[in-house]
Design a protein around this motif. Structure first.
Motif, PDB file in Angstrom:
ATOM      1  N   VAL A 180      -5.338   1.490  -9.347  1.00 14.09           N
ATOM      2  CA  VAL A 180      -4.536   0.351  -8.876  1.00 14.09           C
ATOM      3  C   VAL A 180      -4.899  -0.087  -7.462  1.00 14.09           C
ATOM      4  O   VAL A 180      -4.500  -1.169  -7.027  1.00 14.09           O
ATOM      5  N   GLU A 181      -5.660   0.725  -6.760  1.00 13.85           N
ATOM      6  CA  GLU A 181      -5.936   0.442  -5.348  1.00 13.85           C
ATOM      7  C   GLU A 181      -6.567  -0.926  -5.144  1.00 13.85           C
ATOM      8  O   GLU A 181      -6.086  -1.748  -4.355  1.00 13.85           O
ATOM      9  N   HIS A 182      -7.657  -1.193  -5.849  1.00 18.81           N
ATOM     10  CA  HIS A 182      -8.374  -2.455  -5.653  1.00 18.81           C
ATOM     11  C   HIS A 182      -7.831  -3.579  -6.533  1.00 18.81           C
ATOM     12  O   HIS A 182      -8.030  -4.751  -6.223  1.00 18.81           O
ATOM     13  N   ARG A 183      -7.165  -3.224  -7.612  1.00 17.73           N
ATOM     14  CA  ARG A 183      -6.641  -4.258  -8.506  1.00 17.73           C
ATOM     15  C   ARG A 183      -5.318  -4.829  -7.993  1.00 17.73           C
ATOM     16  O   ARG A 183      -5.089  -6.028  -8.039  1.00 17.73           O
ATOM     17  N   TYR A 184      -4.438  -3.950  -7.522  1.00 19.10           N
ATOM     18  CA  TYR A 184      -3.115  -4.390  -7.084  1.00 19.10           C
ATOM     19  C   TYR A 184      -2.922  -4.285  -5.568  1.00 19.10           C
ATOM     20  O   TYR A 184      -1.825  -4.502  -5.074  1.00 19.10           O
ATOM     21  N   ASN A 185      -3.993  -3.917  -4.863  1.00 19.93           N
ATOM     22  CA  ASN A 185      -3.917  -3.743  -3.411  1.00 19.93           C
ATOM     23  C   ASN A 185      -2.864  -2.696  -3.036  1.00 19.93           C
ATOM     24  O   ASN A 185      -2.061  -2.887  -2.126  1.00 19.93           O
ATOM     25  N   ILE A 186      -2.885  -1.586  -3.754  1.00 18.01           N
ATOM     26  CA  ILE A 186      -1.985  -0.469  -3.475  1.00 18.01           C
ATOM     27  C   ILE A 186      -2.807   0.629  -2.804  1.00 18.01           C
ATOM     28  O   ILE A 186      -3.660   1.258  -3.435  1.00 18.01           O
ATOM     29  N   ASN A 187      -2.561   0.845  -1.527  1.00 21.46           N
ATOM     30  CA  ASN A 187      -3.380   1.764  -0.745  1.00 21.46           C
ATOM     31  C   ASN A 187      -2.728   3.119  -0.499  1.00 21.46           C
ATOM     32  O   ASN A 187      -3.396   4.057  -0.071  1.00 21.46           O
ATOM     33  N   TYR A 188      -1.421   3.204  -0.756  1.00 21.29           N
ATOM     34  CA  TYR A 188      -0.709   4.453  -0.504  1.00 21.29           C
ATOM     35  C   TYR A 188       0.149   4.801  -1.712  1.00 21.29           C
ATOM     36  O   TYR A 188       0.717   3.918  -2.357  1.00 21.29           O
ATOM     37  N   ILE A 189       0.264   6.080  -1.994  1.00 17.24           N
ATOM     38  CA  ILE A 189       1.014   6.511  -3.167  1.00 17.24           C
ATOM     39  C   ILE A 189       2.483   6.115  -3.054  1.00 17.24           C
ATOM     40  O   ILE A 189       3.159   5.872  -4.056  1.00 17.24           O
ATOM     41  N   ASP A 190       2.997   6.004  -1.823  1.00 15.64           N
ATOM     42  CA  ASP A 190       4.406   5.646  -1.623  1.00 15.64           C
ATOM     43  C   ASP A 190       4.715   4.220  -2.080  1.00 15.64           C
ATOM     44  O   ASP A 190       5.863   3.903  -2.390  1.00 15.64           O
ATOM     45  N   GLU A 191       3.706   3.356  -2.093  1.00 13.20           N
ATOM     46  CA  GLU A 191       3.934   1.978  -2.528  1.00 13.20           C
ATOM     47  C   GLU A 191       3.493   1.743  -3.972  1.00 13.20           C
ATOM     48  O   GLU A 191       3.485   0.614  -4.445  1.00 13.20           O
ATOM     49  N   PHE A 192       3.127   2.816  -4.648  1.00 19.44           N
ATOM     50  CA  PHE A 192       2.731   2.735  -6.056  1.00 19.44           C
ATOM     51  C   PHE A 192       4.000   2.783  -6.904  1.00 19.44           C
ATOM     52  O   PHE A 192       4.484   3.849  -7.274  1.00 19.44           O
ATOM     53  N   ASN A 193       4.554   1.625  -7.196  1.00 22.84           N
ATOM     54  CA  ASN A 193       5.787   1.551  -7.970  1.00 22.84           C
ATOM     55  C   ASN A 193       5.809   0.262  -8.787  1.00 22.84           C
ATOM     56  O   ASN A 193       4.938  -0.601  -8.644  1.00 22.84           O
ATOM     57  N   THR A 194       6.808   0.138  -9.630  1.00 25.60           N
ATOM     58  CA  THR A 194       6.896  -1.017 -10.523  1.00 25.60           C
ATOM     59  C   THR A 194       7.036  -2.322  -9.754  1.00 25.60           C
ATOM     60  O   THR A 194       6.452  -3.344 -10.124  1.00 25.60           O
ATOM     61  N   ASN A 195       7.807  -2.311  -8.678  1.00 26.57           N
ATOM     62  CA  ASN A 195       7.998  -3.532  -7.896  1.00 26.57           C
ATOM     63  C   ASN A 195       6.681  -4.052  -7.334  1.00 26.57           C
ATOM     64  O   ASN A 195       6.421  -5.259  -7.334  1.00 26.57           O
ATOM     65  N   LYS A 196       5.837  -3.142  -6.863  1.00 25.90           N
ATOM     66  CA  LYS A 196       4.547  -3.549  -6.298  1.00 25.90           C
ATOM     67  C   LYS A 196       3.645  -4.133  -7.380  1.00 25.90           C
ATOM     68  O   LYS A 196       2.964  -5.146  -7.159  1.00 25.90           O
ATOM     69  N   LEU A 197       3.633  -3.520  -8.547  1.00 18.61           N
ATOM     70  CA  LEU A 197       2.838  -4.047  -9.655  1.00 18.61           C
ATOM     71  C   LEU A 197       3.358  -5.419 -10.069  1.00 18.61           C
ATOM     72  O   LEU A 197       2.588  -6.345 -10.335  1.00 18.61           O
ATOM     73  N   SER A 198       4.671  -5.546 -10.117  1.00 14.63           N
ATOM     74  CA  SER A 198       5.282  -6.805 -10.529  1.00 14.63           C
ATOM     75  C   SER A 198       5.012  -7.918  -9.526  1.00 14.63           C
ATOM     76  O   SER A 198       4.825  -9.081  -9.907  1.00 14.63           O
ATOM     77  N   ILE A 216      14.541  -8.272 -16.739  1.00 13.39           N
ATOM     78  CA  ILE A 216      14.761  -6.909 -17.228  1.00 13.39           C
ATOM     79  C   ILE A 216      13.608  -6.046 -16.718  1.00 13.39           C
ATOM     80  O   ILE A 216      12.443  -6.390 -16.905  1.00 13.39           O
ATOM     81  N   ILE A 217      13.931  -4.941 -16.056  1.00 13.89           N
ATOM     82  CA  ILE A 217      12.917  -3.992 -15.593  1.00 13.89           C
ATOM     83  C   ILE A 217      13.267  -2.629 -16.174  1.00 13.89           C
ATOM     84  O   ILE A 217      14.294  -2.039 -15.823  1.00 13.89           O
ATOM     85  N   ALA A 218      12.435  -2.151 -17.089  1.00 12.75           N
ATOM     86  CA  ALA A 218      12.677  -0.867 -17.751  1.00 12.75           C
ATOM     87  C   ALA A 218      11.653   0.147 -17.250  1.00 12.75           C
ATOM     88  O   ALA A 218      10.461   0.022 -17.529  1.00 12.75           O
ATOM     89  N   GLU A 219      12.115   1.140 -16.502  1.00 16.21           N
ATOM     90  CA  GLU A 219      11.239   2.184 -15.976  1.00 16.21           C
ATOM     91  C   GLU A 219      11.453   3.464 -16.777  1.00 16.21           C
ATOM     92  O   GLU A 219      12.563   3.996 -16.830  1.00 16.21           O
ATOM     93  N   MET A 220      10.367   3.933 -17.397  1.00 14.04           N
ATOM     94  CA  MET A 220      10.434   5.113 -18.249  1.00 14.04           C
ATOM     95  C   MET A 220       9.498   6.189 -17.702  1.00 14.04           C
ATOM     96  O   MET A 220       8.904   6.021 -16.640  1.00 14.04           O
ATOM     97  N   THR A 221       9.344   7.273 -18.427  1.00 10.19           N
ATOM     98  CA  THR A 221       8.591   8.414 -17.906  1.00 10.19           C
ATOM     99  C   THR A 221       7.138   8.065 -17.617  1.00 10.19           C
ATOM    100  O   THR A 221       6.620   8.338 -16.540  1.00 10.19           O
ATOM    101  N   ASN A 222       6.458   7.456 -18.569  1.00 11.56           N
ATOM    102  CA  ASN A 222       5.029   7.193 -18.430  1.00 11.56           C
ATOM    103  C   ASN A 222       4.679   5.715 -18.301  1.00 11.56           C
ATOM    104  O   ASN A 222       3.515   5.376 -18.097  1.00 11.56           O
ATOM    105  N   ILE A 223       5.653   4.850 -18.450  1.00 18.57           N
ATOM    106  CA  ILE A 223       5.391   3.410 -18.426  1.00 18.57           C
ATOM    107  C   ILE A 223       6.527   2.673 -17.724  1.00 18.57           C
ATOM    108  O   ILE A 223       7.622   3.211 -17.552  1.00 18.57           O
TER     109      ILE A 223
END
Length: 296
Positions: A180-198, A216-223
């Motif tokens: 996700v680093e280069h695709r979503y511009n996520i450089n830190y694990i702390d910002e790796f979340n559904t909101n950032k992807l969205s 609707i935002i559904a956060e599950m174990t693996n997805i």
């Protein structure tokens, strides 16, 4: 843990250790007992990531991966349909006959490359490219893994709603943001979340003159699965002084997106270089906007 390695062109590369039938049975047995991948990896002398991926692939073949989340997903599907009231749906990763065909009266076209029963059995990009000039009220992207390469086509096709399953969120469990680093511009694990992807999708939607609102935002174990309502807007009504330039760039950009498959079929380097240059100009124009509606 011993890792097999070999030299190739002066670089040390690891050789994946083949899974034996005994190891596979042990993996399935331990997971059935509720054991963690860390626990299993120590017993099998493998990495936790290796055990997780093997289990994921096995469950995918058996069509049981994320079974425990399916009822929840179908519940949210029903809620979303009530809000959007679609007449047409494009189900890109339907897993055979689409759930929408079985449970609604909506006109559905479905596709799945690996499972029989759908209208088409195509690669997702090829399927979306086939329908790039059509419009559907809802486009559903529910892959095993990531649907990143499908986003622009889906945004162009969807009229009222877009549903995206972010399978890449599983990487967060293993502190891996390399995908996700280069695709979503996520450089830190702390910002790796559904909101950032969205946020990436919402920003991307502006290029297609569509405002995406997650309802609707559904956060599950693996997805994570996000349901977006789409609203259309016209830059000409936003008071944007760059409207004419934006309109020309937008038309050019859409044409490039619709023909993007050609970039895999031997275009000259200068053509690709010019394309990137034009895309940057397009982005610069949008960034210069003073209306607040189309800044990317």
């Amino acid at each position: 843990m011993k890792i097999n390695k070999h030299y190739q062109n002066g670089v040390i590369k690891s050789i994946p250790k083949k899974w034996s039938d005994e190891e596979i049975l042990k993996l399935l047995e331990l997971k059935k007992q509720g054991k963690s991948f860390d626990y299993i990896s120590n017993l099998l002398n493998r990495t936790s990531y290796s055990c997780n991926r093997k289990y994921y692939n096995l469950m995918k073949k058996l069509d049981t991966y994320n079974d425990k989340h399916r009822d929840l997903k179908y519940k949210y599907n029903k809620e979303f349909l009530k809000k959007i009231n679609p007449s047409t749906i494009l189900d890109v990763f339907s897993g055979g006959i689409s759930w929408y065909k079985k449970n609604t009266n909506v006109d559905v076209i479905d596709n799945d490359l690996k499972v029989d029963g759908a209208d088409f059995k195509l690669d997702a990009i090829d399927f979306l490219h086939k329908y790039r000039k059509h419009k559907f009220d809802i486009v559903d992207l529910d892959p095993f893994g990531s649907a990143f390469d499908c986003f622009d086509f889906a945004l162009n096709i969807a009229e009222k709603g877009l549903i995206i399953t972010f399978g890449e969120i599983v990487g967060r469990r293993f502190n891996r943001q390399d995908y996700v680093e280069h695709r979503y511009n996520i450089n830190y694990i702390d910002e790796f979340n559904t909101n950032k992807l969205s946020q990436y999708i919402e920003k991307r939607g502006l290029i297609f003159r569509k405002k995406l609102t997650p309802i609707i935002i559904a956060e599950m174990t693996n997805i994570s699965r996000v349901y977006y309502k789409i609203e259309h807007f016209n830059y000409g009504n936003s008071g944007c002084k760059y409207f004419k330039k934006k309109q020309n760039k937008f038309d050019w950009f859409i044409n490039q997106e619709n023909e993007k498959r050609k970039f895999k079929n031997g275009l000259k380097y200068i053509d690709i270089k010019n394309s990137f240059k034009q895309t940057k100009l397009f982005d610069d124009d949008f960034n210069a906007c003073d209306s607040g509606h189309c800044g990317l």
